[in-house]
Motif scaffolding. Sequence first.
Motif, PDB file in Angstrom:
ATOM      1  N   PRO A  55       0.810  -1.234   0.000  1.00 41.89           N
ATOM      2  CA  PRO A  55       0.000   0.000   0.000  1.00 41.89           C
ATOM      3  C   PRO A  55       0.836   1.274   0.000  1.00 41.89           C
ATOM      4  O   PRO A  55       0.495   2.245  -0.674  1.00 41.89           O
ATOM      5  CB  PRO A  55      -0.837  -0.128   1.273  1.00 41.89           C
ATOM      6  N   GLN A 111       2.145   1.887  -3.504  1.00 38.52           N
ATOM      7  CA  GLN A 111       1.097   2.427  -4.375  1.00 38.52           C
ATOM      8  C   GLN A 111       0.856   3.908  -4.100  1.00 38.52           C
ATOM      9  O   GLN A 111       0.643   4.697  -5.027  1.00 38.52           O
ATOM     10  CB  GLN A 111      -0.192   1.637  -4.184  1.00 38.52           C
ATOM     11  N   ILE A 112       0.907   4.290  -2.829  1.00 44.14           N
ATOM     12  CA  ILE A 112       0.738   5.700  -2.481  1.00 44.14           C
ATOM     13  C   ILE A 112       1.866   6.540  -3.072  1.00 44.14           C
ATOM     14  O   ILE A 112       1.642   7.622  -3.637  1.00 44.14           O
ATOM     15  CB  ILE A 112       0.677   5.861  -0.955  1.00 44.14           C
ATOM     16  N   HIS A 143      -4.044  13.406   2.877  1.00 42.84           N
ATOM     17  CA  HIS A 143      -4.096  12.272   1.959  1.00 42.84           C
ATOM     18  C   HIS A 143      -4.729  11.098   2.696  1.00 42.84           C
ATOM     19  O   HIS A 143      -4.118  10.502   3.580  1.00 42.84           O
ATOM     20  CB  HIS A 143      -2.682  11.924   1.488  1.00 42.84           C
ATOM     21  N   PRO A 151      -5.608   7.845   2.074  1.00 42.43           N
ATOM     22  CA  PRO A 151      -4.986   6.522   2.213  1.00 42.43           C
ATOM     23  C   PRO A 151      -3.795   6.504   3.158  1.00 42.43           C
ATOM     24  O   PRO A 151      -3.590   5.538   3.894  1.00 42.43           O
ATOM     25  CB  PRO A 151      -4.564   6.183   0.772  1.00 42.43           C
ATOM     26  N   THR A 152      -3.007   7.590   3.161  1.00 39.47           N
ATOM     27  CA  THR A 152      -1.862   7.654   4.061  1.00 39.47           C
ATOM     28  C   THR A 152      -2.307   7.752   5.514  1.00 39.47           C
ATOM     29  O   THR A 152      -1.700   7.148   6.400  1.00 39.47           O
ATOM     30  CB  THR A 152      -0.973   8.856   3.697  1.00 39.47           C
ATOM     31  N   MET A 182      -5.089   6.510   6.838  1.00 35.70           N
ATOM     32  CA  MET A 182      -5.595   5.214   7.267  1.00 35.70           C
ATOM     33  C   MET A 182      -4.482   4.193   7.415  1.00 35.70           C
ATOM     34  O   MET A 182      -4.504   3.360   8.337  1.00 35.70           O
ATOM     35  CB  MET A 182      -6.643   4.711   6.270  1.00 35.70           C
ATOM     36  N   LEU A 183      -3.488   4.234   6.532  1.00 36.71           N
ATOM     37  CA  LEU A 183      -2.363   3.311   6.651  1.00 36.71           C
ATOM     38  C   LEU A 183      -1.546   3.592   7.905  1.00 36.71           C
ATOM     39  O   LEU A 183      -1.148   2.665   8.629  1.00 36.71           O
ATOM     40  CB  LEU A 183      -1.475   3.408   5.407  1.00 36.71           C
TER      41      LEU A 183
END
Length: 202
Positions: A21, A24-25, A70, A72-73, A75-76
């Motif tokens: 992940p 991909q980010i 961002h 996704p960042t 949540m990761l």
Amino acid sequence: MGKRFGFGFLASWFRRKVVEPLHQILRRGAEPKQLAFSAALGITLGLFPICGVTVFLCGLVIALLGSRCHAPTVMLANFIATPIELSLMIPFLRFGEFVTGGPHFPLSSDALKKVFTGQASWEVLQSILHALLGWLVAAPFILGGLYVLCLPCFKMLVSKFSSVPSSPKKPLSSISSPLSSISSPRKSLNSPTEVRLKVRDV
């Protein structure tokens, strides 16, 4: 054999859940400052001393900040901070007790028995409030420190893994072509055929 299998499973799980992940980010070419802020924000929210609430907090903050973070960042980073959250509950509790000057909540077997039997409900509620206060006071410092640490890391990672091409520069030939098209009629006026026609007319 069992240790190798366990280590291999853990490495495969870490690669699927964290490394891929993150890769991909980085390939999407986001700004390093935005990624650093989002990672620091996700970890800070992930340290919230009540389990099961951090995902909702991250969703709320993402909805409030919008494009300034961002998603996704965030949540990761929140996912990565989960094991750290469990280890910092007691430090946040003690820090909150220090800030308020309240009594220490005992972490003994007798105290745990009272908690499970419901005899120490007020003490449990007070300890939860102390832990929340400790996190609330420490959160701005954690956020700022993590941002300072993450920014150079994301600058390096984005420059290495980003697949978004930079804007191409115009070649000099395209700039000089209009000038050449303007000067071409002047050259055609001085051609030998036109000079001969002028001489005949005279």
